[in-house]
Every structure is written in C-alpha cells, then in structure tokens.
Design a protein around this motif. Structure first.
Motif, PDB file in Angstrom:
ATOM      1  N   VAL A  77       0.861  -1.177   0.000  1.00 57.67           N
ATOM      2  CA  VAL A  77       0.000   0.000   0.000  1.00 57.67           C
ATOM      3  C   VAL A  77       0.896   1.226   0.000  1.00 57.67           C
ATOM      4  O   VAL A  77       1.801   1.337   0.820  1.00 57.67           O
ATOM      5  N   ALA A  78       0.642   2.148  -0.917  1.00 56.11           N
ATOM      6  CA  ALA A  78       1.405   3.395  -0.986  1.00 56.11           C
ATOM      7  C   ALA A  78       0.490   4.540  -0.572  1.00 56.11           C
ATOM      8  O   ALA A  78      -0.694   4.550  -0.913  1.00 56.11           O
ATOM      9  N   VAL A  79       1.053   5.491   0.171  1.00 59.70           N
ATOM     10  CA  VAL A  79       0.272   6.648   0.607  1.00 59.70           C
ATOM     11  C   VAL A  79       1.119   7.906   0.465  1.00 59.70           C
ATOM     12  O   VAL A  79       2.305   7.902   0.774  1.00 59.70           O
ATOM     13  N   GLY A  80       0.483   8.969  -0.006  1.00 57.70           N
ATOM     14  CA  GLY A  80       1.151  10.251  -0.108  1.00 57.70           C
ATOM     15  C   GLY A  80       0.980  11.041   1.171  1.00 57.70           C
ATOM     16  O   GLY A  80      -0.120  11.142   1.703  1.00 57.70           O
ATOM     17  N   VAL A  81       2.087  11.606   1.664  1.00 57.64           N
ATOM     18  CA  VAL A  81       2.069  12.377   2.906  1.00 57.64           C
ATOM     19  C   VAL A  81       2.720  13.731   2.665  1.00 57.64           C
ATOM     20  O   VAL A  81       3.802  13.808   2.088  1.00 57.64           O
ATOM     21  N   ASP A  82       2.048  14.807   3.106  1.00 63.37           N
ATOM     22  CA  ASP A  82       2.613  16.152   2.982  1.00 63.37           C
ATOM     23  C   ASP A  82       2.406  16.986   4.241  1.00 63.37           C
ATOM     24  O   ASP A  82       2.593  18.193   4.213  1.00 63.37           O
TER      25      ASP A  82
ATOM     26  N   LEU B 297       3.731  10.087  -6.812  1.00 56.98           N
ATOM     27  CA  LEU B 297       2.660   9.139  -6.498  1.00 56.98           C
ATOM     28  C   LEU B 297       2.324   8.252  -7.686  1.00 56.98           C
ATOM     29  O   LEU B 297       2.080   7.047  -7.520  1.00 56.98           O
ATOM     30  N   LEU B 298       2.324   8.816  -8.882  1.00 55.48           N
ATOM     31  CA  LEU B 298       2.030   8.002 -10.063  1.00 55.48           C
ATOM     32  C   LEU B 298       3.129   6.978 -10.324  1.00 55.48           C
ATOM     33  O   LEU B 298       2.844   5.857 -10.746  1.00 55.48           O
ATOM     34  N   SER B 299       4.387   7.335 -10.054  1.00 57.24           N
ATOM     35  CA  SER B 299       5.456   6.339 -10.221  1.00 57.24           C
ATOM     36  C   SER B 299       5.290   5.224  -9.195  1.00 57.24           C
ATOM     37  O   SER B 299       5.492   4.050  -9.503  1.00 57.24           O
ATOM     38  N   ALA B 300       4.878   5.556  -7.976  1.00 56.11           N
ATOM     39  CA  ALA B 300       4.640   4.528  -6.955  1.00 56.11           C
ATOM     40  C   ALA B 300       3.485   3.624  -7.351  1.00 56.11           C
ATOM     41  O   ALA B 300       3.494   2.420  -7.068  1.00 56.11           O
ATOM     42  N   SER B 301       2.483   4.189  -8.016  1.00 58.24           N
ATOM     43  CA  SER B 301       1.300   3.400  -8.384  1.00 58.24           C
ATOM     44  C   SER B 301       1.621   2.284  -9.366  1.00 58.24           C
ATOM     45  O   SER B 301       0.881   1.306  -9.446  1.00 58.24           O
TER      46      SER B 301
ATOM     47  N   LEU C  31      -2.266  -0.737  -4.018  1.00 59.11           N
ATOM     48  CA  LEU C  31      -3.257   0.298  -3.721  1.00 59.11           C
ATOM     49  C   LEU C  31      -2.522   1.604  -3.456  1.00 59.11           C
ATOM     50  O   LEU C  31      -1.495   1.609  -2.778  1.00 59.11           O
ATOM     51  N   LEU C  32      -3.062   2.703  -3.976  1.00 56.95           N
ATOM     52  CA  LEU C  32      -2.540   4.033  -3.706  1.00 56.95           C
ATOM     53  C   LEU C  32      -3.591   4.781  -2.897  1.00 56.95           C
ATOM     54  O   LEU C  32      -4.761   4.827  -3.290  1.00 56.95           O
ATOM     55  N   VAL C  33      -3.178   5.359  -1.772  1.00 57.29           N
ATOM     56  CA  VAL C  33      -4.088   6.108  -0.911  1.00 57.29           C
ATOM     57  C   VAL C  33      -3.638   7.566  -0.882  1.00 57.29           C
ATOM     58  O   VAL C  33      -2.457   7.845  -0.670  1.00 57.29           O
ATOM     59  N   VAL C  34      -4.582   8.469  -1.102  1.00 59.88           N
ATOM     60  CA  VAL C  34      -4.289   9.904  -1.044  1.00 59.88           C
ATOM     61  C   VAL C  34      -5.386  10.607  -0.260  1.00 59.88           C
ATOM     62  O   VAL C  34      -6.517  10.131  -0.190  1.00 59.88           O
ATOM     63  N   GLY C  35      -5.031  11.737   0.312  1.00 60.14           N
ATOM     64  CA  GLY C  35      -6.029  12.587   0.944  1.00 60.14           C
ATOM     65  C   GLY C  35      -6.810  13.327  -0.126  1.00 60.14           C
ATOM     66  O   GLY C  35      -6.338  13.467  -1.254  1.00 60.14           O
TER      67      GLY C  35
ATOM     68  N   THR D  67      -7.600   4.966  -3.475  1.00 57.53           N
ATOM     69  CA  THR D  67      -8.588   5.342  -2.472  1.00 57.53           C
ATOM     70  C   THR D  67      -8.316   6.788  -2.091  1.00 57.53           C
ATOM     71  O   THR D  67      -7.193   7.142  -1.731  1.00 57.53           O
ATOM     72  N   VAL D  68      -9.347   7.616  -2.207  1.00 57.68           N
ATOM     73  CA  VAL D  68      -9.260   9.006  -1.781  1.00 57.68           C
ATOM     74  C   VAL D  68      -9.953   9.096  -0.428  1.00 57.68           C
ATOM     75  O   VAL D  68     -11.141   8.801  -0.320  1.00 57.68           O
TER      76      VAL D  68
END
Length: 155
Positions: free
Chosen positions: A15-20, A108-112, A117-121, A149-150
């Motif tokens: 599972v990949a998630v973007g964090v900022d 994020l797209l490279s991780a996908s 699964l890609l999770v973003v806020g 998943t948003v």
C-alpha cells in the motif's frame, strides 16, 4: 539513505500513501496503515519534496543553503516524525519511507506502477480550501496504474 537523490518511486507491491503534513494526508496515512495491516503487506510512505517545500530546523544558520543531501535528510527525518506521531512506534506493518525529489503527482504516479493500492487525501496543503478534490488527488484518480482510495474527512 541512498547515494543518489530519489526522483521516482519503484516498489513491488504493498500500500502506498502520499504524505505532505496536511490534515488530509494524515487521515490518508491512518487509513493506509490500517489497510496495510489488514492485507498483511508493506506500507510505502511517499513524501514528495522540493527545496521550496522542505521544512528547515529553526536553528538552521541564517543565510546558509543546505545541500541536496541535507534537504533529503531533513525531509526523511520530518517524515519519520510525522509517521511516529500519527501511527506510534508499532503500527503493525512494515513501513518504508520514500523521500522523492519530484512534484507530488509524478512521485505518487510512479509509486502506483508497483503498488497494490494508492491512498491519497482528498486535498493537500495548497490550492483552494473549498475544492472537493485537490489537483494531486485528481491526477492520481485519473492516471494511477493501480486502484486509488481518496480519503475524505468525516462529514
């Protein structure tokens, strides 16, 4: 730490998630960790950065410019602090932090390409607060190579 600044994310499953550091990304981090535990897989935390967005310590000497390696170390340390603050010291799954010197959508797209699964806020720190979906989340929904998943705030 690698010898070369990471400009894209290459992962194999999980599972990949973007964090900022936005409230939205912190909710996404919690959701992604729960999902990684449920699936019994690795949680990949993606932190895109640029010299403009990197948090500098308050005691950093005025007028000095860190090297790219120092910036990357600062981003990694800040991300580790965010993750521990949100998930604690035992989140129940393996965690890998990827500090990527890249605009967030590209990171994020490279991780996908390798994630299950890609999770973003629903939206990050920039833009207009009234938007239902931020630009980065929209790019991920439109172009990711895996399910997305948003995570939205509770209504």
């Amino acid at each position: 730490m690698t010898d070369q600044t990471q400009e894209r994310v290459i992962i194999d499953g999980g599972v990949a998630v973007g964090v900022d550091n936005s409230a939205s990304s912190m909710r996404a981090l919690t959701f992604a960790a729960q999902e990684a535990v449920r699936r019994g897989t690795v949680l990949h935390i993606i932190r895109a950065w640029s010299m403009r967005t990197t948090p500098l310590p308050k005691d950093w000497p005025t007028g000095t410019v860190p090297s790219v390696e120092q910036y990357e170390e600062l981003v990694c340390a800040d991300t580790e602090q965010l993750v521990t603050g949100r998930l604690g010291t035992d989140p129940g799954c393996e965690i890998r932090i990827h500090a990527v010197h890249s605009p967030p959508p590209q990171a994020l797209l490279s991780a996908s390409r390798g994630a299950d699964l890609l999770v973003v806020g629903h939206r990050g720190r920039g833009g207009f607060s009234g938007l239902m979906l931020g630009a980065v989340a929209e790019q991920c929904v439109r172009h990711a190579a895996c399910p997305v998943t948003v995570v939205r705030p509770s209504v």
